[in-house]
Design an enzyme around this catalytic site. Structure first.
Site, PDB file in Angstrom:
ATOM      1  CD  GLU A 195       1.962 -33.531  59.133  1.00 21.43           C
ATOM      2  OE1 GLU A 195       2.444 -34.317  59.947  1.00 21.43           O
ATOM      3  OE2 GLU A 195       2.594 -33.120  58.137  1.00 21.43           O
ATOM      4  CB  CYS A 233       0.506 -36.241  67.219  1.00 22.80           C
ATOM      5  SG  CYS A 233       1.580 -34.893  66.707  1.00 22.80           S
ATOM      6  CB  THR A 237     -10.977 -36.277  61.146  1.00 23.04           C
ATOM      7  OG1 THR A 237     -11.486 -36.534  62.442  1.00 23.04           O
ATOM      8  CG2 THR A 237     -11.643 -35.053  60.564  1.00 23.04           C
ATOM      9  N   GLY A 242      -5.018 -33.769  62.616  1.00 22.34           N
ATOM     10  CA  GLY A 242      -6.079 -34.221  63.512  1.00 22.34           C
ATOM     11  C   GLY A 242      -6.115 -35.732  63.553  1.00 22.34           C
ATOM     12  CE  LYS A 287     -13.209 -26.936  62.104  1.00 25.31           C
ATOM     13  NZ  LYS A 287     -13.211 -26.798  63.569  1.00 25.31           N
TER      14      LYS A 287
HETATM   15  P1  NDP Z   1     -10.113 -34.288  64.992  1.00 23.81           P
HETATM   16  O1  NDP Z   1      -9.778 -35.098  63.819  1.00 23.81           O
HETATM   17  O2  NDP Z   1     -11.367 -34.569  65.726  1.00 23.81           O
HETATM   18  O3  NDP Z   1     -10.217 -32.752  64.584  1.00 23.81           O
HETATM   19  C1  NDP Z   1      -9.177 -32.041  63.950  1.00 23.81           C
HETATM   20  C2  NDP Z   1      -9.774 -30.847  63.236  1.00 23.81           C
HETATM   21  O4  NDP Z   1     -10.614 -31.310  62.181  1.00 23.81           O
HETATM   22  C3  NDP Z   1     -10.649 -29.981  64.119  1.00 23.81           C
HETATM   23  O5  NDP Z   1     -10.543 -28.638  63.733  1.00 23.81           O
HETATM   24  C4  NDP Z   1     -12.032 -30.533  63.808  1.00 23.81           C
HETATM   25  O6  NDP Z   1     -13.024 -29.639  64.128  1.00 23.81           O
HETATM   26  C5  NDP Z   1     -11.905 -30.760  62.320  1.00 23.81           C
HETATM   27  N1  NDP Z   1     -12.868 -31.679  61.734  1.00 23.81           N
HETATM   28  C6  NDP Z   1     -13.575 -32.672  62.324  1.00 23.81           C
HETATM   29  N2  NDP Z   1     -14.400 -33.267  61.415  1.00 23.81           N
HETATM   30  C7  NDP Z   1     -14.185 -32.653  60.230  1.00 23.81           C
HETATM   31  C8  NDP Z   1     -14.732 -32.810  58.908  1.00 23.81           C
HETATM   32  N3  NDP Z   1     -15.672 -33.701  58.620  1.00 23.81           N
HETATM   33  N4  NDP Z   1     -14.263 -32.008  57.934  1.00 23.81           N
HETATM   34  C9  NDP Z   1     -13.326 -31.096  58.185  1.00 23.81           C
HETATM   35  N5  NDP Z   1     -12.792 -30.872  59.414  1.00 23.81           N
HETATM   36  C10 NDP Z   1     -13.211 -31.647  60.422  1.00 23.81           C
HETATM   37  O7  NDP Z   1      -8.853 -34.327  65.932  1.00 23.81           O
HETATM   38  P2  NDP Z   1      -8.709 -33.681  67.363  1.00 23.81           P
HETATM   39  O8  NDP Z   1      -9.002 -32.209  67.317  1.00 23.81           O
HETATM   40  O9  NDP Z   1      -9.438 -34.539  68.328  1.00 23.81           O
HETATM   41  O10 NDP Z   1      -7.117 -33.776  67.583  1.00 23.81           O
HETATM   42  C11 NDP Z   1      -6.499 -34.873  68.103  1.00 23.81           C
HETATM   43  C12 NDP Z   1      -5.894 -35.718  67.002  1.00 23.81           C
HETATM   44  O11 NDP Z   1      -4.963 -34.975  66.260  1.00 23.81           O
HETATM   45  C13 NDP Z   1      -5.127 -36.906  67.554  1.00 23.81           C
HETATM   46  O12 NDP Z   1      -5.457 -38.060  66.847  1.00 23.81           O
HETATM   47  C14 NDP Z   1      -3.684 -36.540  67.276  1.00 23.81           C
HETATM   48  O13 NDP Z   1      -2.824 -37.616  67.144  1.00 23.81           O
HETATM   49  C15 NDP Z   1      -3.793 -35.749  66.035  1.00 23.81           C
HETATM   50  N6  NDP Z   1      -2.613 -34.910  65.888  1.00 23.81           N
HETATM   51  C16 NDP Z   1      -1.691 -35.220  64.915  1.00 23.81           C
HETATM   52  C17 NDP Z   1      -0.545 -34.468  64.779  1.00 23.81           C
HETATM   53  C18 NDP Z   1       0.443 -34.750  63.688  1.00 23.81           C
HETATM   54  O14 NDP Z   1       1.219 -33.867  63.373  1.00 23.81           O
HETATM   55  N7  NDP Z   1       0.460 -35.926  63.085  1.00 23.81           N
HETATM   56  C19 NDP Z   1      -0.240 -33.368  65.705  1.00 23.81           C
HETATM   57  C20 NDP Z   1      -1.269 -33.142  66.660  1.00 23.81           C
HETATM   58  C21 NDP Z   1      -2.403 -33.899  66.750  1.00 23.81           C
HETATM   59  P3  NDP Z   1     -13.739 -29.674  65.591  1.00 23.81           P
HETATM   60  O15 NDP Z   1     -12.690 -29.820  66.622  1.00 23.81           O
HETATM   61  O16 NDP Z   1     -14.373 -28.348  65.638  1.00 23.81           O
HETATM   62  O17 NDP Z   1     -14.674 -30.825  65.545  1.00 23.81           O
END
Ligand code: NDP
Length: 479
Positions: A248, A282, A230, A226, A173
């Site tokens: 991550e 990130c 989450t 993400g 997803k």
């Molecule tokens: P989110 O945690 O909001 O979302 C990440 C993904 O998880 C999306 O596809 C989201 O869907 C999905 N998601 C949300 N809730 C759930 C759930 N309950 N169960 C399963 N999946 C779920 O992060 P963002 O998209 O806002 O991304 C930004 C974040 O990602 C920042 O904190 C950033 O630091 C981090 N990040 C970390 C990296 C790393 O390598 N450490 C690299 C890049 C980013 P939907 O968007 O459809 O709600």
């Protein structure tokens, strides 16, 4: 443009026929609809993946490798189309999508297509016991890959490529905010001859579609990138089922500048590490610490460079900073700037929304530099994930080390110095999964990637990713 789920090699509407609006960050318009998939769609994706697994897991390494490399070539051949789609969907400058996002997505497939041919497991001869042990590295089965919106195809493929290279089948997803390039990938996979069901892409909200993936009892591993909140939720849901997890998560990375560094190189890279992708990486160095003796000079030079950055429509070749990904995210970032002001942070430049003629409803923000008096303020502790950095001076190695480590995150750190001993001391003690010295975001895909503390658990990249996506089984034979 409306998009569909990609299940069992076919494009399908969601079963409930519910749809979500897809916004274009550069002008605020709704430009398409995406499936608001339910549990039933995830179940169909799972069934397709499970049915494909017996054959895919037994497909030769050469054949898997050939298909992955073919996907990579097709992505390269479609660079312009994918870059335009990514830029429109995310708001990032087209140049960035063309030079980083899509080439890297192609590299992910090429890299893991090659890496799987070199992936080996150990054997141990038990001398004196007439026994030999060998370790199998077997694919897990059906795995879930969930990715964020900031580097959409880049991070989506970072998970999918090693998962399928290792012989797994995937239910994936992308973020509902940036689904477009993941949708386009389905067609490329079909053209490359990826057997149906090996990769299934289900679009929808995290809280429903994503939740259905992480709750699914037969999806045995989850690779997630993400936000930290989450990630914590996923860990809680997955723990009773003993799923394998790679998380991550967020970062609040220090960029530590010593007076003896190569100044010009540091300055140029620091502008990049602060504001690339609108600061929505990130790995961005959002906390800048500068040794006192060069602090005033740095402040003047840095602000001058930041003021030269052009905020503009993502499709313009000269744009350095495009639109933030969504209205809600823009408001979140603006709110952090207000909090910083309340906490006596001094906004040295930026801080305001920008209205661009012809695109008045786009989500544009000036690159913002805030001088803080203490590293403990909220803007220095919480992940803003936008074009906002803080700066403050430091007097000694010990002091800056303490400040660097005094956050809940531990993803990456950047050091600028020519002192080898200082480099060694600092690199050893900084709490982070990745330390860059005199550079930033120089990536070799063979290296382990991931964070410590609230930045996540597990490592991806190179053989670490292939280890994550396989189970080790030891076989002991007595002779
Ligand atoms: P989110 O945690 O909001 O979302 C990440 C993904 O998880 C999306 O596809 C989201 O869907 C999905 N998601 C949300 N809730 C759930 C759930 N309950 N169960 C399963 N999946 C779920 O992060 P963002 O998209 O806002 O991304 C930004 C974040 O990602 C920042 O904190 C950033 O630091 C981090 N990040 C970390 C990296 C790393 O390598 N450490 C690299 C890049 C980013 P939907 O968007 O459809 O709600």
């Amino acid at each position: 443009m409306n998009i569909q789920n990609y299940i069992n090699g076919q494009f399908e509407n969601p079963i409930n026929n519910e749809w979500l609006d897809n916004y274009c960050p550069s002008n605020g318009d709704v430009y398409g609809q995406i499936p608001n998939s339910s549990k039933e769609d995830v179940e169909n994706a799972y069934i397709a993946a499970q049915s494909a697994f017996p054959v895919w897991s037994q497909t030769t390494i050469e054949e898997r490798s050939r298909i992955l490399i073919k996907i990579s070539e097709l992505l390269e051949a479609n660079l312009q189309r994918f870059a335009e789609a990514e830029s429109k969907d995310n708001g990032k400058p087209i140049n960035l999508a063309k030079s980083i996002d899509i080439p890297r997505a192609a590299s992910n497939f090429r890299f893991f297509g090659n890496a799987i041919t070199q992936f080996a497991s150990e054997s141990h001869e038990s001398i004196g016991q007439q026994a030999i042990n060998y370790t199998l590295r077997q694919p897990i089965g059906v795995v879930g890959c969930i990715s964020p919106w900031n580097l959409p195809l880049y991070l989506f493929t970072w998970k999918i490529a090693p998962a399928i290279a290792a012989g797994n089948c995937v239910v994936a997803k992308p973020s509902e905010v940036t689904p477009m390039t993941a949708y386009l990938l389905g067609d490329i996979c079909n053209k490359a001859g990826l057997p149906k069901g090996v990769l299934n892409i289900v679009h929808g909200l995290g809280t429903t579609t994503g939740q259905a993936i992480i709750e699914h009892p037969e999806i045995k591993a989850i690779s997630f990138t993400g936000g930290t909140a989450t990630g914590a939720h996923i860990a809680k849901v997955a723990a009773p089922m003993f799923k394998k997890l790679s998380l991550e998560l967020g970062g609040k990375n220090p960029n530590i500048i010593f007076a003896d560094c190569d100044y010009d190189d540091m300055l140029e890279t620091t502008v990049r590490s602060s504001f690339s992708n609108q600061g929505q990486i990130c790995l961005c160095g959002s906390r800048i610490f500068v040794e006192t003796s060069i602090y005033d000079k740095f402040k003047i030079d840095f602000i001058a460079k930041v003021k030269q950055l052009k905020v503009g429509h993502p499709s313009e070749e000269t744009t350095n900073i495009g639109a933030l990904v969504s209205k809600a995210h823009l408001e979140k970032v603006l709110n952090y700037i207000e909090i910083a002001k309340i906490e006596n942070g001094i906004v040295l430049c930026g801080g305001n929304k920008i209205i661009i003629k012809g695109f008045e409803n786009g989500y544009y923000l000036e690159p913002t530099v805030i001088e803080v008096a203490t590293d403990e303020c909220i803007i220095n502790q919480e992940e803003v994930f936008g074009p906002v950095v803080t700066i403050m001076p430091f007097n000694s190695e010990d002091e800056v080390l303490q400040m660097a480590n005094k956050v809940k995150y531990g993803l990456s750190a950047t050091l600028w110095t020519n002192d080898l001993k200082c480099t060694m001391r600092m690199s050893n003690q900084i709490q982070a999964g990745i330390v860059w010295v005199n550079t930033w975001m120089l990536r070799d895909l063979r290296t382990p990637f991931g964070g410590v503390k609230a930045s996540g658990v597990g490592r991806e990249g190179g053989f670490e990713a292939l280890r994550f996506f396989t189970e080790a089984k030891n076989v002991c034979i007595k002779y």
